[in-house]
Scaffold this motif. Structure first.
Motif, PDB file in Angstrom:
ATOM      1  N   GLY A 113       5.616   5.322  -4.129  1.00  0.00           N
ATOM      2  CA  GLY A 113       4.199   5.501  -3.818  1.00  0.00           C
ATOM      3  C   GLY A 113       3.794   6.965  -3.873  1.00  0.00           C
ATOM      4  O   GLY A 113       2.696   7.308  -4.303  1.00  0.00           O
ATOM      5  N   GLY A 114       4.686   7.853  -3.426  1.00  0.00           N
ATOM      6  CA  GLY A 114       4.331   9.262  -3.309  1.00  0.00           C
ATOM      7  C   GLY A 114       4.263   9.945  -4.668  1.00  0.00           C
ATOM      8  O   GLY A 114       3.338  10.699  -4.952  1.00  0.00           O
ATOM      9  N   ASN A 115       5.240   9.659  -5.504  1.00  0.00           N
ATOM     10  CA  ASN A 115       5.301  10.332  -6.800  1.00  0.00           C
ATOM     11  C   ASN A 115       6.153   9.484  -7.727  1.00  0.00           C
ATOM     12  O   ASN A 115       7.375   9.633  -7.784  1.00  0.00           O
ATOM     13  N   ALA A 116       5.504   8.555  -8.423  1.00  0.00           N
ATOM     14  CA  ALA A 116       6.242   7.565  -9.199  1.00  0.00           C
ATOM     15  C   ALA A 116       7.088   8.234 -10.282  1.00  0.00           C
ATOM     16  O   ALA A 116       8.245   7.864 -10.491  1.00  0.00           O
ATOM     17  N   GLU A 117       6.519   9.254 -10.912  1.00  0.00           N
ATOM     18  CA  GLU A 117       7.277   9.892 -11.995  1.00  0.00           C
ATOM     19  C   GLU A 117       8.510  10.597 -11.468  1.00  0.00           C
ATOM     20  O   GLU A 117       9.612  10.470 -12.011  1.00  0.00           O
ATOM     21  N   ILE A 127       0.833  -1.207   0.000  1.00  0.00           N
ATOM     22  CA  ILE A 127       0.000   0.000   0.000  1.00  0.00           C
ATOM     23  C   ILE A 127       0.871   1.261   0.000  1.00  0.00           C
ATOM     24  O   ILE A 127       0.497   2.270  -0.592  1.00  0.00           O
ATOM     25  N   ALA A 128       2.057   1.182   0.600  1.00  0.00           N
ATOM     26  CA  ALA A 128       2.955   2.342   0.616  1.00  0.00           C
ATOM     27  C   ALA A 128       3.394   2.718  -0.800  1.00  0.00           C
ATOM     28  O   ALA A 128       3.730   3.870  -1.062  1.00  0.00           O
ATOM     29  N   THR A 129       3.396   1.753  -1.734  1.00  0.00           N
ATOM     30  CA  THR A 129       3.726   2.090  -3.124  1.00  0.00           C
ATOM     31  C   THR A 129       2.468   2.425  -3.917  1.00  0.00           C
ATOM     32  O   THR A 129       2.485   2.414  -5.139  1.00  0.00           O
ATOM     33  N   SER A 130       1.371   2.673  -3.214  1.00  0.00           N
ATOM     34  CA  SER A 130       0.049   2.962  -3.773  1.00  0.00           C
ATOM     35  C   SER A 130      -0.571   1.768  -4.491  1.00  0.00           C
ATOM     36  O   SER A 130      -1.478   1.911  -5.278  1.00  0.00           O
ATOM     37  N   GLY A 131      -0.068   0.568  -4.182  1.00  0.00           N
ATOM     38  CA  GLY A 131      -0.694  -0.650  -4.697  1.00  0.00           C
ATOM     39  C   GLY A 131      -1.670  -1.204  -3.673  1.00  0.00           C
ATOM     40  O   GLY A 131      -1.974  -0.560  -2.660  1.00  0.00           O
TER      41      GLY A 131
END
Lengths: 324, 338
Positions: free
Chosen positions: A206-210, A74-78
């Motif tokens: 997670g915060g800002n992949a780009e 979840i920390a990687t926004s998954g």
């Protein structure tokens, strides 16, 4: 918990902070746990006995291990919807190898490896296949429980083994081995997330992949790694599960899936990724366990228990909107 | 910044500790003595079988009794958590109906340390696992499913001509209960009837049992009877027999004695059912606790009653439901009456 707190210049008085809803949001899980402990402690004299606290910690152990795995994802926004199915799959592999006469330690190891492989498949599909996490792990949720049913032919395998029984009922001082295993997982995970470069990369992804990619972080590898961690911890959960129930069963264990996600949400980890902490989900897992335990002690019908869990999770999520 | 954070955390922690201490202090004031009470942990309350069992436990108790159940019959760890939770409350006696042979063993090791009697009802605890965990069981009471199958076999062998063809329909493959019932039936009809085939139905599904029965009747036009491992599937099979227009030719016998099954026997859809009594199993579990409290040595294994219900006595069986309509042996009650 402290890592989740976005610190402002807050030297206001205690009263001022109590009026600030952000304070309650940051500490939702802890406050919820304390409130439950007080309510149940007053209502049932057995709740705060040493024996009951030990029993609660033991029964929270599997959930804690799964929630830690879920936190990394979840920390990687998954999100890993397959974590409980992978645990079932690992448990069935363990049980079948044990029944085939393998030594128990080797059977446990291969069970963990099998669960880890399922995690690697998740991670590869997410990172290289560019398929959304939700879809990949929903597919794995079904596929892993199907694989468990096929391998086991739908039947439970009894695993009556001295080592696993000792793991389930033995203790170091007042702490059962289950608690020790969960504590080791928590400490290692905390160090990995907050004191290593890998942890920084996880939160950045997670915060800002780009942005993370622009800084040279290989986000694909990070995603693969978090699903591997989630799979391996599901495998550790499988060992605990088999040792607790004395059998490897191809049951789907949806309660563990929902509670593992609920514990992470209660712990203040943002589903958007980029913010994470390990102790919050642990407190969340303890809260969910204390809730069921307390309702059982009070003799409240089990029909009310899923309702209570649902209300607590949604209330916590609502409070979390005010997080600073 | 860091100092502000830790100051806040410290203040907070102090507050938490204070509240927790207050809770402990209040809790310590009222330690209830539950050593005369009974706690029961059963498999679930989501179907009539376990509801009857829970009712039997409550009706059989002379004092307060706590009945807890797992969320569902697949909730193995949840059931173990519940047993651990009641174990710390210091009940005088525990009644357990485990979901699997091993899922409660770890919690039982906690009770073993207290030395309180544990009565195992319905589904047995795995003896080897209990031994390894140091758990001892005071007594076991449950339905002897092999015997139930035998009763059904004797009935059908008595009603059908020698050598008549019957088919067997069992529940989920590998299920211990289903296998025991089928084995008992086979032993009873050996040399009297011809068992043409046996099929297992996944999840004891009523509709699948219906389909299988249709196929079997098509393949064996001279079939004279079915033995079905539970009433629910038995009702599906009897529907298949009616659909095929063979109600006069094919007799269906099943095991369980649920209310629908008894009604079907009364109306003639089922030739007979061998009733078991979850209500009585629960009741006998509580009696075993009372007998243990009175200092009696309990028998290791007690068979709960089963009764053959045919059209002749179906009305009696229905009016007594969920209790048995016939006299039965109850060794615990005999101990209590000594």
């Amino acid at each position: 918990m402290a890592e989740a707190v976005a610190v402002g210049a807050d030297r206001e008085s205690l009263g001022g902070r109590l009026r600030d809803i952000g304070f309650w949001a940051d500490w939702a899980a802890v406050i919820g746990l304390v409130a439950l402990v007080i309510v149940f402690g007053l209502a049932s004299p057995s709740f705060l006995t040493l024996g009951n606290i030990q029993a609660m910690l033991v029964s929270a152990a599997i959930l804690i291990v799964l929630a830690v795995g879920q936190t990394f994802v979840i920390a990687t926004s998954g999100i890993d919807l397959s974590i409980a199915s992978i645990m079932t799959f690992g448990a069935v592999v363990l049980g079948l190898l044990y029944a085939a006469g393998w030594p128990i330690l080797l059977a446990c190891l291969v069970g963990v490896v099998a669960a880890g492989l399922a995690g690697v498949i998740n991670g590869t599909l997410v990172a290289k296949g560019r398929i959304p996490d939700f879809v990949v792990t929903l597919g794995m949720f079904s596929a892993a429980s199907g694989a468990a049913l096929i391998l086991s032919d739908g039947k439970p395998t009894q695993v009556v083994d001295g080592f696993l029984l000792a793991l389930a009922s033995g203790s170091v001082g007042p702490f059962g081995y289950f608690i020790v295993v969960a504590a080791v997982v928590v400490v290692v995970a905390h160090v990995a997330l907050f004191h290593t470069r890998f942890g920084v990369h996880v939160l950045a992804t997670g915060g800002n992949a780009e942005g993370a990619r622009a800084m040279g972080i290989r986000t694909g590898r990070v995603r693969l790694a978090v699903y591997l961690i989630s799979g391996v911890l599901a495998g550790v959960g499988a060992i605990l599960l088999v040792s607790r129930v004395g059998a490897a069963e191809p049951a789907i264990n949806t309660t563990y899936l929902l509670n593992a996600i609920a514990a992470v949400v209660l712990g203040g980890v943002s589903l958007q990724g980029g913010r994470g902490n390990i102790l919050g989900p642990v407190v969340g897992a303890l809260l969910l366990t204390a809730l069921t335990n307390g309702l059982t002690l009070l003799g409240i019908s089990q029909y009310y228990q899923p309702l209570a869990v649902g209300v607590v999770v949604v209330m916590a999520a609502l409070l979390m909107r005010y997080q600073r | 910044m860091a100092s502000a954070r830790s100051w806040r955390a410290r203040r907070f922690r102090r507050g938490v500790a204070g509240l927790a201490l207050a809770a402990v202090a209040v809790a310590a004031c009222a330690p209830p003595d539950r050593s005369a009470e009974v706690a029961a942990i059963i498999k679930g309350l989501d179907n009539p079988f376990f509801q009857a069992m829970g009712q039997g436990i409550e009706d059989g108790a002379t004092g307060p009794v706590t009945v807890q159940a797992a969320q569902s019959t697949a909730d193995t760890t949840g059931q173990a958590d519940k047993l651990s939770a009641v174990a710390v409350q210091g009940f005088g006696c525990y009644i357990i109906n485990p979901i699997s042979g091993t899922n409660l063993v770890q919690s039982l090791s906690l009770i073993a340390k207290q030395g309180k009697p544990v009565i195992n009802i319905d589904s047995p605890v795995n003896a080897e696992a209990a031994r390894l965990a140091g758990a001892t069981l005071a007594s076991y009471v449950g339905t002897d499913n092999t015997h139930a199958g035998q009763v059904a076999g004797d009935f059908l062998a008595g009603r059908l001509p020698a050598g008549a063809k019957v088919a067997l329909i069992g529940g989920t493959a590998g299920d211990v209960t289903s296998r025991a019932r089928l084995d008992g039936f086979r032993a009873a009809v050996d040399g009297k009837l011809t068992v043409s085939q046996t099929v297992d139905v996944n999840e004891w599904s009523r509709s699948e049992a219906l389909t299988r029965a249709e196929e079997i009747m098509r393949a064996n036009p001279d079939l004279a009877g079915f033995f079905v491992a539970n009433d629910d599937m038995g009702l599906g099979v009897s529907r298949a027999v009616q659909n095929a227009g063979k109600s006069d030719q094919v007799r269906v016998v099943s095991v369980d004695g649920v209310e629908d099954g008894l009604r079907a026997v009364k109306s003639g859809q089922l030739a007979a059912t061998v009733a078991q009594y979850p209500y009585t199993i629960g009741e006998m579990g509580v009696e075993a606790c009372r007998a243990a409290a009175a200092g009696h040595t309990l028998p290791a294994t007690v068979n709960a009653p089963v009764a053959l219900v045919t059209q002749d006595n179906a009305a009696d069986a229905l009016s007594a439901f969920p209790k048995p309509f016939e006299q039965y042996d109850d060794p615990y009650r005999q101990l209590l009456q000594q």
